[in-house]
Design an enzyme around this catalytic site. Structure first.
Site, PDB file in Angstrom:
ATOM      1  N   ARG A 194       0.814  -1.210   0.000  1.00  0.00           N
ATOM      2  CA  ARG A 194       0.000   0.000   0.000  1.00  0.00           C
ATOM      3  C   ARG A 194       0.854   1.270   0.000  1.00  0.00           C
ATOM      4  O   ARG A 194       0.446   2.303  -0.484  1.00  0.00           O
ATOM      5  CB  ARG A 194      -0.822  -0.016   1.282  1.00  0.00           C
ATOM      6  CG  ARG A 194      -2.227   0.412   1.182  1.00  0.00           C
ATOM      7  CD  ARG A 194      -2.884   0.129   2.514  1.00  0.00           C
ATOM      8  NE  ARG A 194      -1.884  -0.534   3.363  1.00  0.00           N
ATOM      9  CZ  ARG A 194      -2.081  -0.934   4.617  1.00  0.00           C
ATOM     10  NH1 ARG A 194      -3.187  -0.753   5.194  1.00  0.00           N
ATOM     11  NH2 ARG A 194      -1.138  -1.534   5.333  1.00  0.00           N
TER      12      ARG A 194
ATOM     13  N   LYS B 167       8.899 -29.123   3.594  1.00  0.00           N
ATOM     14  CA  LYS B 167      10.013 -29.552   4.437  1.00  0.00           C
ATOM     15  C   LYS B 167      10.600 -30.851   3.883  1.00  0.00           C
ATOM     16  O   LYS B 167       9.862 -31.788   3.579  1.00  0.00           O
ATOM     17  CB  LYS B 167       9.538 -29.758   5.885  1.00  0.00           C
ATOM     18  CG  LYS B 167       9.171 -28.451   6.587  1.00  0.00           C
ATOM     19  CD  LYS B 167       8.833 -28.681   8.050  1.00  0.00           C
ATOM     20  CE  LYS B 167       8.237 -27.443   8.689  1.00  0.00           C
ATOM     21  NZ  LYS B 167       9.201 -26.548   9.323  1.00  0.00           N
TER      22      LYS B 167
ATOM     23  N   GLU C 213       6.396 -26.986  19.979  1.00  0.00           N
ATOM     24  CA  GLU C 213       7.076 -25.705  19.801  1.00  0.00           C
ATOM     25  C   GLU C 213       7.446 -25.146  21.158  1.00  0.00           C
ATOM     26  O   GLU C 213       6.692 -25.303  22.121  1.00  0.00           O
ATOM     27  CB  GLU C 213       6.160 -24.708  19.098  1.00  0.00           C
ATOM     28  CG  GLU C 213       5.703 -25.154  17.736  1.00  0.00           C
ATOM     29  CD  GLU C 213       4.892 -24.064  17.056  1.00  0.00           C
ATOM     30  OE1 GLU C 213       5.500 -23.245  16.366  1.00  0.00           O
ATOM     31  OE2 GLU C 213       3.670 -24.024  17.250  1.00  0.00           O
TER      32      GLU C 213
ATOM     33  N   ASP D 253      -4.656 -23.342  13.904  1.00  0.00           N
ATOM     34  CA  ASP D 253      -3.350 -22.848  13.458  1.00  0.00           C
ATOM     35  C   ASP D 253      -2.412 -23.987  13.047  1.00  0.00           C
ATOM     36  O   ASP D 253      -1.574 -23.816  12.165  1.00  0.00           O
ATOM     37  CB  ASP D 253      -2.717 -22.026  14.602  1.00  0.00           C
ATOM     38  CG  ASP D 253      -1.460 -21.292  14.168  1.00  0.00           C
ATOM     39  OD1 ASP D 253      -1.479 -20.686  13.081  1.00  0.00           O
ATOM     40  OD2 ASP D 253      -0.455 -21.327  14.906  1.00  0.00           O
TER      41      ASP D 253
ATOM     42  N   HIS E 208      -1.091 -28.411   9.187  1.00  0.00           N
ATOM     43  CA  HIS E 208       0.189 -29.130   9.231  1.00  0.00           C
ATOM     44  C   HIS E 208       0.060 -30.571   9.739  1.00  0.00           C
ATOM     45  O   HIS E 208       0.573 -31.499   9.125  1.00  0.00           O
ATOM     46  CB  HIS E 208       1.200 -28.377  10.096  1.00  0.00           C
ATOM     47  CG  HIS E 208       1.353 -26.918   9.737  1.00  0.00           C
ATOM     48  ND1 HIS E 208       1.332 -26.468   8.442  1.00  0.00           N
ATOM     49  CD2 HIS E 208       1.530 -25.811  10.503  1.00  0.00           C
ATOM     50  CE1 HIS E 208       1.493 -25.145   8.429  1.00  0.00           C
ATOM     51  NE2 HIS E 208       1.611 -24.729   9.672  1.00  0.00           N
TER      52      HIS E 208
ATOM     53  N   LYS F   9       2.216 -24.933  22.080  1.00  0.00           N
ATOM     54  CA  LYS F   9       3.171 -23.841  22.261  1.00  0.00           C
ATOM     55  C   LYS F   9       3.772 -23.961  23.661  1.00  0.00           C
ATOM     56  O   LYS F   9       3.152 -24.501  24.568  1.00  0.00           O
ATOM     57  CB  LYS F   9       2.458 -22.486  22.174  1.00  0.00           C
ATOM     58  CG  LYS F   9       1.632 -22.279  20.924  1.00  0.00           C
ATOM     59  CD  LYS F   9       2.478 -21.878  19.732  1.00  0.00           C
ATOM     60  CE  LYS F   9       1.611 -21.498  18.542  1.00  0.00           C
ATOM     61  NZ  LYS F   9       2.086 -22.019  17.276  1.00  0.00           N
TER      62      LYS F   9
ATOM     63  N   LYS G 176      11.577 -27.308  20.630  1.00  0.00           N
ATOM     64  CA  LYS G 176      10.969 -27.380  19.303  1.00  0.00           C
ATOM     65  C   LYS G 176      11.372 -28.703  18.695  1.00  0.00           C
ATOM     66  O   LYS G 176      12.542 -28.927  18.391  1.00  0.00           O
ATOM     67  CB  LYS G 176      11.471 -26.225  18.434  1.00  0.00           C
ATOM     68  CG  LYS G 176      10.910 -26.228  17.016  1.00  0.00           C
ATOM     69  CD  LYS G 176      11.397 -24.998  16.252  1.00  0.00           C
ATOM     70  CE  LYS G 176      10.959 -25.037  14.794  1.00  0.00           C
ATOM     71  NZ  LYS G 176       9.580 -24.617  14.585  1.00  0.00           N
TER      72      LYS G 176
END
Ligand code: BG6
Length: 488
Positions: free
Chosen positions: A46, A176, A210, A229, A234, A334, A339
């Site tokens: 923008r 991946k 994670e 999410d 995934h 989370k 991870k």
């Protein structure tokens, strides 16, 4: 490189995804000499910028996010491809400004790294400025919707102007190396190909842990939650690759047809079985990797009464011939201790025990597929302890056959998923992208769980940051005499 030159138009060139992933990935493709000499990269956002200003922004983001010192030659080559067009993406008239910046005789790739709420506007704008033809490819980022109904709205908006053959829906896990390797592992090795079913496999675990929290994205995340999410996309994509039937070829539709069949065979989870099949959690304050971190409700901008889940564990059943009676346990969260993503295949025990007591205490074979980090494949096998012993003629021990990618392929850096996916779009190969019916089937299954959670009206279970999730997650397996694989 062999393929054609294209105009790569990046909508949302100043956004988080572009800065962190897409621009550094283009830089890596440049470095590896994989961009056609004639390919151009046109940023769209923008803000009014002179091309020179945009070039500086790109440079600083590559320096910040590529994780390595800038290679001047590579940067100069990439810089020569850059261009910028300022467009108010909601205004269809503005798209005329692309004229002169793109060449209608070449393939155009439009990457929509913008909020999905304006995908429809962008497609309409491209359509109305007459630069759309069948050679145009459009790349869509997740989330494609918030549930089945809203994903259909987005897909319909895009379908009004583009054919499915032109649409590339990103699930970056499909880019991946180790996720792709699932296909090679299963179908290029007869020792796995012939043992991959309910006769030989006891159960499967898929974990995507994670250590990060929500990284300043409270607003987005709280609306979504870990189910939307991570699981809807995934984890279900990994599950389909583990569970699908062999495709006839590696063509996009052969693979996607098989993945879709798996999604269709997932046993519905609704109010009748939600307590037995699901666990959801929300982190409280704690320590991750020795560092004190706030709880989810104490993150900046948090709404203190939020019931959004930051952890999900599921028992998933696939109602088909191959997988009858074989549970797939999925978990993702989370603020877990580290991870680490892995798929673990637990094989069945031997039917008859020749080895006496020492064997009954030893676990059955396990295939551990380490998706990230420390990418690799490991098999646990039983082995005779060498040597003479007075106790018995056969003492067994558990050993590991370990393929470590970093040792086996030490020359090669493991490419980021986005590098692979950008390359595939430029090559026009849709196999690593999600088809509309897959997205919708996944939403349909997920919606039912979300609905059951809403109906139950129970809050998620708290778990301390830095632990492996709520106690109930352990219980989900323990009541079936199983336990989660403990990553190193
Ligand atoms: C994204 C999610 O799709 O995947 C993030 O929106 C998550 O919340 C990320 O952190 C994980 O990706 P990776 O590649 O770091 O495992």
């Amino acid at each position: 490189s062999a393929f054609e030159p294209c105009d790569f138009v990046l909508f949302g060139a100043k956004g988080d995804l572009s800065r962190r992933k897409l621009l550094p990935s283009l830089y890596q493709l440049e470095k590896a000499n994989l961009l056609h000499a004639g390919t151009k990269v046109i940023g769209v956002a923008r803000q009014e910028y002179a091309v020179e200003e945009f070039v500086e922004i790109v440079k600083s983001n590559i320096e910040k996010f590529s994780g390595e010192p800038l290679c001047e030659d590579t940067w100069e080559a990439l810089k020569a491809r850059l261009d910028y067009v300022c467009i108010d993406m909601k205004n269809p008239k503005d798209y005329k400004k692309l004229e002169g910046h793109v060449d209608p005789s070449r393939t155009m790739v439009c990457y929509l790294a913008t909020p999905p709420s304006i995908y429809g506007d962008i497609c309409r704008g491209l359509h109305e400025c007459d630069i759309i033809d069948e050679s145009l490819r459009v790349v869509l980022e997740k989330p494609i919707g918030h549930d089945l109904a809203s994903s259909k709205v987005i897909n319909d908006q895009v379908a009004e102007f583009f054919d499915e053959k032109q649409i590339y829906r990103i699930d970056h896990y499909l880019g991946k190396e180790t996720v792709l390797n699932l296909i090679a592992l299963r179908f290029a090795n007869s020792i796995f190909a012939t043992n991959w079913d309910h006769n030989c496999i006891d159960h499967v675990q898929i974990s995507v842990a994670e250590s990060v929290g929500i990284e300043g994205r409270w607003g987005y995340f709280d609306d979504a939650g870990q189910m939307r999410d991570m699981v809807q996309n995934h984890l279900l994509q990994i599950l389909t690759l583990v569970a699908m039937e062999p495709p006839t070829t590696l063509d996009a539709d052969s693979i996607r047809d098989e993945k879709l069949k798996v999604l269709k065979a997932l046993r519905t989870i609704d109010s009748s079985n939600v307590n037995e099949m699901t666990v959801r959690g929300q982190y409280t304050g704690g320590f991750v990797k020795g560092e004190e971190v706030p709880g989810y409700l104490d993150e900046p901008d948090a709404n203190q009464s939020s019931r959004t889940e930051t952890f999900v564990a599921l028992k998933v059943l696939i109602d088909n011939w191959r997988w009858a009676g074989v549970p797939f346990y999925l978990r993702t969260g989370k603020r877990l201790p580290s991870k680490v993503s892995e798929v673990v295949i637990y094989f069945k025990r031997q039917p008859h025990n020749l080895f006496g007591e020492s064997f009954s205490t030893l676990p059955p074979n396990k295939l551990v597929i380490r998706l990230q980090p420390d990418e690799g494949v490991e098999i646990t096998v039983m082995n005779k302890v060498p040597g003479l012993t007075s106790k018995s003629s056969m003492d067994l021990q558990k050993s590991k056959l370990n393929l470590s990618f970093s040792e086996a392929f030490s020359e090669d850096r493991i490419a980021d998923a986005y590098e692979k996916l950008l390359l595939e779009v430029m090559l026009g190969n849709q196999a690593l992208f999600v088809r509309r019916d897959e997205v919708e089937q996944a939403w349909d299954w997920v919606d039912s769980i979300l609905q059951a959670w809403r109906t139950s009206n129970e809050p998620p279970e708290p778990y301390q940051a830095g632990t492996w999730g709520p106690v109930a997650s352990i219980g989900l397996l323990a009541r079936e005499n199983r336990s989660w694989y403990e990553s190193k």
